[in-house]
Design a protein around this motif. Structure first.
Motif, short mmCIF file in Angstrom:
data_model
loop_
_atom_site.label_atom_id
_atom_site.label_comp_id
_atom_site.label_asym_id
_atom_site.label_seq_id
_atom_site.Cartn_x
_atom_site.Cartn_y
_atom_site.Cartn_z
N PRO A 13 0.82 -1.22 0.00
CA PRO A 13 0.00 0.00 0.00
C PRO A 13 0.85 1.26 0.00
CG PRO A 13 -0.68 -1.48 1.76
CD PRO A 13 0.52 -2.09 1.13
N ILE A 14 1.97 1.22 0.73
CA ILE A 14 2.82 2.41 0.80
C ILE A 14 3.42 2.71 -0.57
CG2 ILE A 14 4.90 3.39 1.87
CD1 ILE A 14 4.22 1.76 4.37
N ARG A 15 3.89 1.64 -1.23
CA ARG A 15 4.47 1.82 -2.56
C ARG A 15 3.41 2.37 -3.53
NH1 ARG A 15 7.33 -3.04 -2.68
NH2 ARG A 15 5.55 -3.97 -3.73
N GLN A 16 2.22 1.76 -3.47
CA GLN A 16 1.14 2.22 -4.36
C GLN A 16 0.78 3.67 -4.06
OE1 GLN A 16 -2.05 -0.54 -3.70
NE2 GLN A 16 -1.20 -2.06 -5.12
N ALA A 17 0.71 4.01 -2.77
CA ALA A 17 0.36 5.38 -2.39
C ALA A 17 1.40 6.36 -2.91
CB ALA A 17 0.22 5.49 -0.87
N LEU A 18 2.68 5.96 -2.81
CA LEU A 18 3.76 6.84 -3.31
C LEU A 18 3.60 7.09 -4.80
CD1 LEU A 18 6.97 5.69 -1.39
CD2 LEU A 18 5.75 7.86 -1.22
N ILE A 19 3.23 6.02 -5.53
CA ILE A 19 3.02 6.18 -6.97
C ILE A 19 1.88 7.17 -7.22
CG2 ILE A 19 2.27 5.00 -9.09
CD1 ILE A 19 3.74 2.50 -8.00
N LEU A 20 0.81 7.06 -6.41
CA LEU A 20 -0.33 8.00 -6.57
C LEU A 20 0.11 9.43 -6.26
CD1 LEU A 20 -3.24 5.94 -4.98
CD2 LEU A 20 -2.91 6.47 -7.39
N PHE A 21 0.88 9.58 -5.17
CA PHE A 21 1.36 10.92 -4.80
C PHE A 21 2.17 11.53 -5.94
CE2 PHE A 21 0.93 9.67 -0.17
CZ PHE A 21 0.00 10.64 0.12
N PRO B 66 -6.60 18.48 -5.37
CA PRO B 66 -7.74 17.99 -6.13
C PRO B 66 -7.39 16.79 -7.02
CG PRO B 66 -7.63 20.38 -6.25
CD PRO B 66 -6.37 19.92 -5.58
N TRP B 67 -6.19 16.86 -7.62
CA TRP B 67 -5.80 15.76 -8.53
C TRP B 67 -5.46 14.50 -7.75
CZ3 TRP B 67 -7.24 16.38 -13.23
CH2 TRP B 67 -7.39 17.67 -13.73
N LEU B 68 -4.90 14.67 -6.58
CA LEU B 68 -4.62 13.50 -5.74
C LEU B 68 -5.94 12.82 -5.36
CD1 LEU B 68 -2.39 11.90 -4.31
CD2 LEU B 68 -2.76 13.33 -2.30
N GLU B 69 -6.94 13.64 -5.04
CA GLU B 69 -8.26 13.09 -4.69
C GLU B 69 -8.86 12.34 -5.88
OE1 GLU B 69 -11.12 15.70 -2.90
OE2 GLU B 69 -9.60 16.77 -1.77
N ILE B 70 -8.80 12.97 -7.05
CA ILE B 70 -9.38 12.36 -8.24
C ILE B 70 -8.70 11.02 -8.53
CG2 ILE B 70 -9.62 12.57 -10.75
CD1 ILE B 70 -9.90 15.61 -10.34
N LEU B 71 -7.38 11.07 -8.48
CA LEU B 71 -6.59 9.88 -8.82
C LEU B 71 -6.86 8.75 -7.82
CD1 LEU B 71 -4.65 9.94 -11.20
CD2 LEU B 71 -2.78 10.07 -9.56
N GLY B 73 -9.40 8.39 -5.79
CA GLY B 73 -10.79 7.94 -5.91
C GLY B 73 -10.99 7.04 -7.11
N LEU B 74 -10.38 7.44 -8.22
CA LEU B 74 -10.53 6.68 -9.46
C LEU B 74 -9.95 5.28 -9.34
CD1 LEU B 74 -11.69 7.49 -12.24
CD2 LEU B 74 -9.33 7.83 -13.01
N VAL B 75 -8.73 5.18 -8.81
CA VAL B 75 -8.13 3.83 -8.73
C VAL B 75 -8.83 2.97 -7.67
CG1 VAL B 75 -5.89 4.55 -9.64
CG2 VAL B 75 -6.25 4.53 -7.18
N LEU B 76 -9.45 3.63 -6.69
CA LEU B 76 -10.22 2.85 -5.71
C LEU B 76 -11.46 2.27 -6.36
CD1 LEU B 76 -10.31 2.01 -2.69
CD2 LEU B 76 -11.85 3.92 -2.31
N VAL B 77 -12.14 3.08 -7.16
CA VAL B 77 -13.33 2.59 -7.87
C VAL B 77 -12.94 1.48 -8.84
CG1 VAL B 77 -15.09 3.20 -9.57
CG2 VAL B 77 -14.64 4.73 -7.66
N LEU B 78 -11.85 1.70 -9.57
CA LEU B 78 -11.43 0.73 -10.58
C LEU B 78 -10.70 -0.47 -9.98
CD1 LEU B 78 -10.18 3.20 -13.35
CD2 LEU B 78 -12.38 2.03 -13.20
N LYS B 79 -10.43 -0.38 -8.69
CA LYS B 79 -9.76 -1.47 -7.97
C LYS B 79 -8.40 -1.80 -8.58
CE LYS B 79 -11.12 -5.42 -5.27
NZ LYS B 79 -11.85 -6.65 -5.16
N PHE B 81 -5.17 0.10 -7.69
CA PHE B 81 -4.24 0.19 -6.56
C PHE B 81 -5.08 0.29 -5.30
CE2 PHE B 81 -0.18 2.29 -8.44
CZ PHE B 81 0.10 1.10 -9.09
N GLU B 82 -5.88 -0.70 -5.02
CA GLU B 82 -6.90 -0.55 -3.99
C GLU B 82 -6.31 -0.13 -2.64
OE1 GLU B 82 -9.16 -4.03 -3.23
OE2 GLU B 82 -10.71 -2.94 -2.16
N LYS B 83 -5.28 -0.86 -2.21
CA LYS B 83 -4.73 -0.55 -0.88
C LYS B 83 -4.02 0.80 -0.86
CE LYS B 83 -4.16 -5.19 0.92
NZ LYS B 83 -3.17 -6.19 1.34
N GLY B 84 -3.32 1.08 -1.93
CA GLY B 84 -2.62 2.36 -2.01
C GLY B 84 -3.61 3.51 -1.99
#
Lengths: 148, 146
Positions: A13-21, B66-71, B73-79, B81-84
């Protein structure tokens, strides 16, 4: 589950979160460069004794509004709770101000727009009459209306 | 983890509830992020009203958040990077809740700014309660995700 697996499941999850950040930096950078409504980098400068609508709204109920425009403009519409006090009818209006004024509150004076000078003049006159904490609303009534 | 490994562990109603919660939470973040991304200039002012950051911080946050939220939210819906996504969303909810609570404690009479300017939000109490509920949902998704 072994320790290694456990550590792996914690890391993912941390790695994935970093990618999102990191990924969010891309549209953020594009917004900074091209968004038509991007914020300006430098904060609007305030003259001395001047405050923005957002600051004044942050003061909550602790504000005593003074409308420095003409009585016609005041009667058409004004900030809720504001009292009329302009230079034209100062002698009649100032006693009314003193009746209603609460020394615990901050006095915020506004006129019609950024270009008007009436609020500054009224604020100056109030200060000369020993009224403490008097502020001028930056952008005046227009800024207040845009705020709503 | 094997795909679908967690689906075998829960009963059908629980799986449906989990699916709904995941999609609703993700969609809410996409929605609130999109509203803010439409007008970062206005959002920067909303952030400034919290009196927590210098202006430059408000600008950077208004462009980025805002973009972090969108991103997320989107990957959570699409499953994807669910945990991330869940980690990012939980983190954001905690930060939002702390910011709201601090505004409340300091007696600031401000709008939440949770959905930008498009939705008139009423003060900070309602958003605070809503955030705590969302944190609960995120927490449940975490638990079941283990």
């Amino acid at each position: 589950m072994s320790d290694r697996d456990h550590a792996g499941s914690m890391m993912r999850p941390i790695r994935q979160a970093l990618i999102l950040f990191l990924a969010a930096l891309v549209p953020a950078g594009l917004s900074a460069a091209f968004h038509p409504r991007r914020p300006s980098w430098s904060e609007e400068t305030l003259a001395s004794g001047e405050e923005t609508v957002s600051t004044v709204l942050g003061w909550g109920q602790n504000v005593f509004w003074v409308d420095a425009r003409s009585s016609g403009e005041y009667e058409a519409d004004h900030v809720p709770g504001a009292i009329l006090l302009n230079l034209d009818d100062w002698d009649q209006l100032f006693p009314k101000f003193l009746d209603q004024w609460n020394p615990d509150k901050k006095v915020v004076v506004y006129c019609s727009a950024a270009s008007c000078d009436l609020s500054r003049e009224v604020a100056e006159r109030l200060r000369k009459n020993d009224i403490p904490s008097v502020f001028v609303l930056k952008g005046g009534w227009e800024a207040w209306k845009a705020r709503k | 983890m094997i795909a679908g490994a967690d689906s075998g562990r829960f009963s059908l109603p629980l799986r449906v509830a989990r699916l709904v919660a995941r999609i609703a939470l993700g969609a809410l973040f996409v929605f609130s992020g999109a509203l803010k991304a439409l007008d970062p200039g206005e959002f920067a002012k909303e952030v400034q009203r919290y009196n927590l950051l210098p202006w430059i911080g408000c600008v950077l946050l208004a462009l980025y958040l805002p973009w972090l939220e969108i991103l997320a939210g989107l990957v959570l819906v699409l499953k994807i990077f669910e945990k991330g996504a869940l980690l990012v969303i939980t983190l954001l909810l905690v930060i939002f809740t702390l910011a709201l609570a601090s505004a409340m404690v300091r007696g600031l009479n401000i709008d939440c700014g949770c959905f930008g300017k498009a939705l008139e939000s009423t003060g900070t109490t309602l958003p605070l309660v809503r955030n705590l509920l969302l944190l609960l949902v995120a927490g449940l998704l975490w638990r079941e995700n283990k």
